[in-house]
Design a protein around this motif. Sequence first.
Motif, PDB file in Angstrom:
ATOM      1  N   SER A 253      51.781 -10.521  18.313  1.00 16.33           N
ATOM      2  CA  SER A 253      51.843 -10.399  16.855  1.00 16.33           C
ATOM      3  C   SER A 253      50.777  -9.456  16.307  1.00 16.33           C
ATOM      4  CB  SER A 253      51.674 -11.782  16.211  1.00 16.33           C
ATOM      5  OG  SER A 253      50.369 -12.295  16.440  1.00 16.33           O
ATOM      6  N   VAL A 254      49.887  -8.996  17.176  1.00 10.58           N
ATOM      7  CA  VAL A 254      48.800  -8.115  16.736  1.00 10.58           C
ATOM      8  C   VAL A 254      49.357  -6.732  16.401  1.00 10.58           C
ATOM      9  CG1 VAL A 254      46.710  -6.919  17.478  1.00 10.58           C
ATOM     10  CG2 VAL A 254      47.029  -9.339  18.025  1.00 10.58           C
ATOM     11  N   GLU A 255      48.981  -6.211  15.261  1.00  9.77           N
ATOM     12  CA  GLU A 255      49.383  -4.868  14.854  1.00  9.77           C
ATOM     13  C   GLU A 255      48.282  -3.882  15.238  1.00  9.77           C
ATOM     14  OE1 GLU A 255      50.523  -4.608  10.806  1.00  9.77           O
ATOM     15  OE2 GLU A 255      52.071  -6.165  10.944  1.00  9.77           O
ATOM     16  N   MET A 256      48.626  -2.994  16.140  1.00  7.37           N
ATOM     17  CA  MET A 256      47.666  -1.989  16.594  1.00  7.37           C
ATOM     18  C   MET A 256      47.853  -0.698  15.803  1.00  7.37           C
ATOM     19  SD  MET A 256      45.763  -2.938  19.313  1.00  7.37           S
ATOM     20  CE  MET A 256      45.520  -1.423  20.247  1.00  7.37           C
ATOM     21  N   PRO A 257      46.760  -0.081  15.358  1.00  3.63           N
ATOM     22  CA  PRO A 257      46.877   1.213  14.666  1.00  3.63           C
ATOM     23  C   PRO A 257      47.544   2.252  15.560  1.00  3.63           C
ATOM     24  CG  PRO A 257      44.667   0.293  14.414  1.00  3.63           C
ATOM     25  CD  PRO A 257      45.359  -0.543  15.435  1.00  3.63           C
ATOM     26  N   THR A 258      48.504   2.963  15.007  1.00  8.35           N
ATOM     27  CA  THR A 258      49.234   3.972  15.787  1.00  8.35           C
ATOM     28  C   THR A 258      48.282   5.005  16.377  1.00  8.35           C
ATOM     29  OG1 THR A 258      51.163   3.686  14.356  1.00  8.35           O
ATOM     30  CG2 THR A 258      51.080   5.681  15.692  1.00  8.35           C
ATOM     31  N   GLN A 259      47.279   5.408  15.598  1.00  7.33           N
ATOM     32  CA  GLN A 259      46.329   6.405  16.071  1.00  7.33           C
ATOM     33  C   GLN A 259      45.525   5.890  17.253  1.00  7.33           C
ATOM     34  OE1 GLN A 259      46.363   9.383  15.158  1.00  7.33           O
ATOM     35  NE2 GLN A 259      44.508  10.249  16.055  1.00  7.33           N
ATOM     36  N   ALA A 260      45.181   4.596  17.242  1.00  6.87           N
ATOM     37  CA  ALA A 260      44.428   4.019  18.359  1.00  6.87           C
ATOM     38  C   ALA A 260      45.270   4.020  19.625  1.00  6.87           C
ATOM     39  CB  ALA A 260      43.992   2.597  18.014  1.00  6.87           C
ATOM     40  N   HIS A 262      47.712   6.083  20.305  1.00  9.63           N
ATOM     41  CA  HIS A 262      47.816   7.486  20.727  1.00  9.63           C
ATOM     42  C   HIS A 262      46.552   7.916  21.473  1.00  9.63           C
ATOM     43  CE1 HIS A 262      48.626  11.793  20.650  1.00  9.63           C
ATOM     44  NE2 HIS A 262      47.458  11.977  20.068  1.00  9.63           N
ATOM     45  N   GLN A 263      45.398   7.531  20.950  1.00 14.26           N
ATOM     46  CA  GLN A 263      44.138   7.893  21.593  1.00 14.26           C
ATOM     47  C   GLN A 263      43.977   7.189  22.939  1.00 14.26           C
ATOM     48  OE1 GLN A 263      40.910   7.226  18.839  1.00 14.26           O
ATOM     49  NE2 GLN A 263      41.694   8.727  17.357  1.00 14.26           N
ATOM     50  N   LEU A 264      44.495   5.987  23.052  1.00 13.83           N
ATOM     51  CA  LEU A 264      44.425   5.268  24.326  1.00 13.83           C
ATOM     52  C   LEU A 264      45.161   6.032  25.410  1.00 13.83           C
ATOM     53  CD1 LEU A 264      43.808   2.782  26.096  1.00 13.83           C
ATOM     54  CD2 LEU A 264      45.914   1.745  25.194  1.00 13.83           C
ATOM     55  N   MET A 379      33.321   8.170  24.771  1.00 16.53           N
ATOM     56  CA  MET A 379      32.503   8.255  23.564  1.00 16.53           C
ATOM     57  C   MET A 379      32.771   9.515  22.744  1.00 16.53           C
ATOM     58  SD  MET A 379      30.912   5.470  23.502  1.00 16.53           S
ATOM     59  CE  MET A 379      29.786   5.817  22.146  1.00 16.53           C
ATOM     60  N   GLU A 380      33.691  10.347  23.165  1.00 14.09           N
ATOM     61  CA  GLU A 380      33.992  11.561  22.410  1.00 14.09           C
ATOM     62  C   GLU A 380      34.614  11.217  21.053  1.00 14.09           C
ATOM     63  OE1 GLU A 380      36.487  13.957  24.836  1.00 14.09           O
ATOM     64  OE2 GLU A 380      34.866  14.594  26.189  1.00 14.09           O
ATOM     65  N   PRO A 381      34.416  12.084  20.042  1.00 14.52           N
ATOM     66  CA  PRO A 381      34.978  11.822  18.704  1.00 14.52           C
ATOM     67  C   PRO A 381      36.493  11.637  18.711  1.00 14.52           C
ATOM     68  CG  PRO A 381      33.355  13.599  18.630  1.00 14.52           C
ATOM     69  CD  PRO A 381      33.573  13.290  20.080  1.00 14.52           C
ATOM     70  N   ALA A 382      37.157  12.220  19.688  1.00 14.68           N
ATOM     71  CA  ALA A 382      38.617  12.125  19.741  1.00 14.68           C
ATOM     72  C   ALA A 382      39.113  10.702  19.921  1.00 14.68           C
ATOM     73  CB  ALA A 382      39.152  13.005  20.881  1.00 14.68           C
ATOM     74  N   TYR A 383      38.214   9.798  20.339  1.00 13.22           N
ATOM     75  CA  TYR A 383      38.623   8.414  20.594  1.00 13.22           C
ATOM     76  C   TYR A 383      37.925   7.438  19.642  1.00 13.22           C
ATOM     77  CZ  TYR A 383      39.975  10.977  24.719  1.00 13.22           C
ATOM     78  OH  TYR A 383      40.510  11.918  25.568  1.00 13.22           O
ATOM     79  N   ALA A 384      37.518   7.925  18.490  1.00  8.98           N
ATOM     80  CA  ALA A 384      36.781   7.101  17.521  1.00  8.98           C
ATOM     81  C   ALA A 384      37.629   5.934  17.028  1.00  8.98           C
ATOM     82  CB  ALA A 384      36.316   7.959  16.349  1.00  8.98           C
ATOM     83  N   GLU A 385      38.906   6.182  16.736  1.00  3.16           N
ATOM     84  CA  GLU A 385      39.782   5.118  16.242  1.00  3.16           C
ATOM     85  C   GLU A 385      39.987   4.045  17.314  1.00  3.16           C
ATOM     86  OE1 GLU A 385      42.068   3.401  13.168  1.00  3.16           O
ATOM     87  OE2 GLU A 385      40.902   5.262  13.126  1.00  3.16           O
TER      88      GLU A 385
END
Length: 563
Positions: A253-260, A262-264, A379-385
């Motif tokens: 039931s957890v809603e994961m941010p789409t951007q997160a 994608h970054q994963l 730790m790169e900015p690309a994976y901040a979300e």
Amino acid sequence: MGPDTGELRLRCGMHSGAVTAGVLRGDKSRFQLFGDTVNTAARMESTGVSNRIQVSQKTADLLRDAGKGEWLTARSDIVEAKGKGRLQTYWVEPGTGYAVSHSRTTGTEDQTTEVIDSQHPLNNNADGDGPENGALAFANFTDATTPTAVASAESVKTERLVNWNSKLLEGLIRKLVAHRQTISNEKSLADENGNKKEQNQQDTASVTGDISDRYNNNASPPSNTKGTIRDEVASTISLPPFQKMTGVVDRESVEMPTQALHQLRLFVASIAALYRDNPFHNFEHASHVTMSANKLLHRIVNMNHTQLSQHEMYIHSFGVAMDPLAQLAIVFSALIHDVDHRGVPNFCLVKEDPAMAERYGNKSIAEQNSVEIGWNIFMEPAYAELRSCLFPLEQEMNRFRQLVVNAVIATDIFDPELVAMRNKRWESAFSQLAERDDPDFLNRKATIVLEHVIQASDVCHTMQHWSIYQKWNRCLFIEMYSAYLSGRAGDTDPSAGWFEGELRFFDNYVIPLAKKLKECQVFGASSHELLDCAYDNRMEWENRGREIVEALKESMDNTKLQL
């Protein structure tokens, strides 16, 4: 099922008739079938081909009587079955609409053709570039040895592994977020029941489980401030204290941010790209380790198949079962544990790259390098979300790093200092003289269990089926022998002591490790299975190892001559 199932092939055989069934007594009693029907079915399987169903005349007659004659195709050649003579058999191809992929004999055993049902939605190319609807696509496997075909196959394989690892990590992240929401709900409920908010905040570490305070005492630097990465290794890592949960949030039931999300996947793909093209220490090996680690963790945390209460499960698993952050850290560590591996042991890296060796204190060089590269990318900015989703508070990220460092460095199994530290810690936790009144008693056991999970996963091929052990043993031999031929691994021919070395590895590491997994008493039946497979593989290697090594060496030498 693991990430390698995309290459799985299955050969099936069927016969119909009377059988005798029963349970034989013994150490491994199980329900079994006996009789001539079973023997004939076995012949149908052994004389078949991969991804096809071969049936006897009797089974074919029954299918015709059931109105399924259109499923049958008579085999063009007569089968010579041991103990049965010459038999006419049939291929069965049910018209289910599912994808069908199988090998067909086309004159020689080495020439096979794959047939794909383009009617299936997963195989139909909506852009029109592929086969038209209703057609069959044929791909000759003998053409797959060209450099272009090999590169294409490897690219498809890597993409499949990236997708599989991403999905596995996503599930663990959802579990972590659900756990965090459950804790938040428990705190809100306590507030509604009249507890003073100020008192709640003071007692949160032991009562409500507030994330900030629970993890603050366990924090370690998110980056290296102690010297080398190896210096960060902690003899004991504190896990969160027990907290009863009355309303557990379902991770689905957890809603994961789409951007997160994608970054994963982008992160997993980036890690995959940094694995070198080694025969053994490659991304496929890392994926195999993540699969094995996840399976072992699942045996610990699966509370649905036990009658234990939450508190009993917490004590039984030393807190691991109720710490999704630790579970995620172990699988994350398995993913990055060999990134940028150079294909040679640490003692070779000291000579090959003295600058890197000096940076890491000439100890655990490959392992520290993998941690540094994997963590720096993370730790790169690309994976901040993605990080924000995982770690709302810095203390959580600090504890995550501590778990990762401990886990990856634990895969250095040959360093004498680390071995001595682990043995001493084991004695203080699991021996009869262990001090159970020690406040770190449970945490020490948890630390050992988590490290044993990744250690066992790293060599899990030695504790699995013989064919899996042989696959990865062959890959490791090729890697080590190639390093020797290229002059990277000294003057000692690894094939000279490979047979004896494997026996020593079983006796001095694999089997003792499997025994410790059993002594931990948290893995259920898995510990018995792993130990039994280790014994079986050792026995088989002792019987066949010399012959296998000779064949491997001959193959490598022939390849060298061709080059």
